[in-house]
Enzyme design. Structure first.
Site, short mmCIF file in Angstrom:
data_model
loop_
_atom_site.label_atom_id
_atom_site.label_comp_id
_atom_site.label_asym_id
_atom_site.label_seq_id
_atom_site.Cartn_x
_atom_site.Cartn_y
_atom_site.Cartn_z
N LYS A 37 -30.96 11.00 -23.21
CA LYS A 37 -30.27 10.44 -24.38
C LYS A 37 -30.82 9.06 -24.70
O LYS A 37 -31.51 8.45 -23.86
CB LYS A 37 -28.76 10.37 -24.08
N ARG A 130 -12.66 10.19 -19.89
CA ARG A 130 -13.59 9.95 -20.98
C ARG A 130 -13.61 11.23 -21.80
O ARG A 130 -12.70 11.45 -22.59
CB ARG A 130 -14.97 9.54 -20.43
N TYR A 252 -34.33 -25.41 -25.61
CA TYR A 252 -33.11 -25.62 -26.40
C TYR A 252 -31.99 -26.20 -25.55
O TYR A 252 -31.80 -25.80 -24.39
CB TYR A 252 -32.61 -24.29 -26.98
N MET A 300 -35.87 -16.74 -28.35
CA MET A 300 -36.09 -15.40 -28.91
C MET A 300 -37.49 -14.88 -28.58
O MET A 300 -37.66 -13.71 -28.23
CB MET A 300 -35.91 -15.44 -30.44
C1 LIG Z 1 -25.56 9.43 -19.14
C2 LIG Z 1 -24.95 10.53 -18.33
C3 LIG Z 1 -25.58 11.00 -17.18
C4 LIG Z 1 -26.79 10.33 -16.56
O1 LIG Z 1 -26.34 9.25 -15.78
P1 LIG Z 1 -27.34 8.36 -14.89
O2 LIG Z 1 -26.42 7.44 -14.18
O3 LIG Z 1 -28.23 7.65 -15.84
O4 LIG Z 1 -28.07 9.27 -13.98
C5 LIG Z 1 -25.05 12.11 -16.55
N1 LIG Z 1 -23.93 12.71 -17.02
C6 LIG Z 1 -23.27 12.27 -18.10
C7 LIG Z 1 -22.05 12.96 -18.55
C8 LIG Z 1 -23.74 11.15 -18.79
O5 LIG Z 1 -23.08 10.68 -19.84
#
Ligand SMILES: *Cc1c(COP(=O)(O)O)cnc(C)c1O
Length: 358
Positions: A37, A130, A252, A300
């Site tokens: 993702k 969740r 800065y 930056m």
């Molecule tokens: C993002 C996610 C993962 C991957 O988690 P990592 O800690 O990056 O290995 C696995 N399962 C679900 C449901 C997630 O949202």
């Protein structure tokens, strides 16, 4: 400007493949399904997913359907899971692109059933609150086959809230709720662990683990893990080296006052490159194997490093800000965040280069 003037992000696809292999070993035979993702945690979904597919990965996870549609053209023959599942109006897009939703609620199950969806996984909430069905809802579903018409429950998954703290009793609690819920669907595969869960032990691996950050070089326990190799390296060139006298300030806010005469390298990287401003006072870069502290505010585009006594400090020399010698876990800790967020921001401006087999 030549390439030498830029911050650059190098992504080592061989290290990625090594991490997949390491996670397979740690999962004791369970399938390791890459989670790609958010553009593969910022590292570039196409080269990353292509290499993982070449290494034999056959299931991939993304969060959004748009991500899955992009991935569909990259990983042929693989199963693609959409963690958001099947929100209203999305079913037909999932079906058309041969995507597998992770169904997260009874409404999503109905929508998938009405669309004649077919194979899907169910997410069951085991305590994180969740996404996912309550265990009672899963039981009600299993008891009424009517509601599962045109739905083939291929797998059941849940997600651990505290896997980065191995001693937390919540891990075992979630695991036992999961086992009970998974038993409602005896023909389904089961998946509970993400990267941190893999390292909780074989009891947590079930049939499939969903690995993201560990593939991309982040240790699951807020520190580098010996089995995980760095994948992303952010480096940037020194633009100027100056001598700063005792009592003079740098940057800065005049936030840093030199306690002695210092050699200071001004480096072409800053928070626009993902070198987060919050790292002030703790972040460092590595030059010739030596850790050089950040001095004063990170701006930056520019950051000052203490290179006193570093022979290699001259304009054009490159300093490593994230990578093998500056582990993403430590960089994250210095900035008060987690490796996920660091990885995601690294590609913002830096030029990306891929090394290793594709
Ligand atoms: C993002 C996610 C993962 C991957 O988690 P990592 O800690 O990056 O290995 C696995 N399962 C679900 C449901 C997630 O949202």
């Amino acid at each position: 400007m030549s390439d030498a003037d830029h911050a650059s992000l190098t992504i080592d696809l061989d290290a990625l493949a090594a991490n997949l292999a390491a996670l397979r070993v740690a999962s004791g035979g369970a399938e390791v399904a890459p989670v790609v993702k958010a553009d593969a945690y910022g590292l570039g979904i196409a080269p990353v997913a292509r290499r993982l597919r070449a290494e034999g990965a056959r299931s991939f996870y993304v969060a959004r359907v748009e991500e899955a549609l992009v991935l569909r053209d990259i990983v042929h023959g693989a199963q693609i899971f959409v963690l958001d599942g099947c929100p209203d109006g999305v079913a037909q897009r999932l079906i058309d692109a041969d995507l597998t939703p992770v169904l997260n609620s009874l409404d999503q199950v109905s929508a998938w059933s009405r669309a004649g969806g077919g194979p899907a996984w169910l997410q069951i909430d085991t305590g994180m609150n969740r996404l996912g069905l309550e265990p009672e809802e899963a039981a009600a579903l299993a008891a009424s086959p009517d509601r599962l018409r045109h739905v083939e429950v291929e797998g059941v998954m849940s997600h651990l809230a505290c896997a980065t703290r191995p001693a937390d009793p919540m891990n075992a609690r979630q695991r036992s709720v999961f086992i009970e819920a998974a038993a409602l669907f005896p023909n389904a595969r089961a998946s509970l662990a993400a990267t941190a869960g893999v390292f909780l032990g074989a009891d947590y691996a079930f049939d499939q683990v969903r690995a993201g950050v560990g593939l991309f070089g982040g240790g699951p326990f807020e520190a580098p893990h010996p089995a995980i190799a760095a994948v992303a390296t952010l480096s940037a060139p020194i633009l100027q080296v100056r001598t700063v006298r005792p009592g003079e300030t740098i940057g800065y806010g005049a936030a840093f006052t030199a306690p002695a005469t210092l050699r200071v390298a001004i480096v072409a990287a800053g928070y626009a490159d993902g070198f987060l401003r919050a790292g002030e006072g703790r972040a460092y870069g590595v030059l010739d194997g030596r850790r050089c502290a950040v001095l004063g505010r990170i701006s930056m585009d520019l950051t000052a490093f203490d290179v006193t006594g570093c022979d290699g400090a001259r304009p054009g020399a490159r300093i490593e800000l994230v990578g093998r010698e500056a582990p993403v876990d430590e960089v994250a800790k210095a900035a008060g965040t987690i490796p996920y967020e660091i990885l995601l921001r690294l590609g913002a401006r830096a030029r990306r280069t891929y090394v290793g087999g594709s």
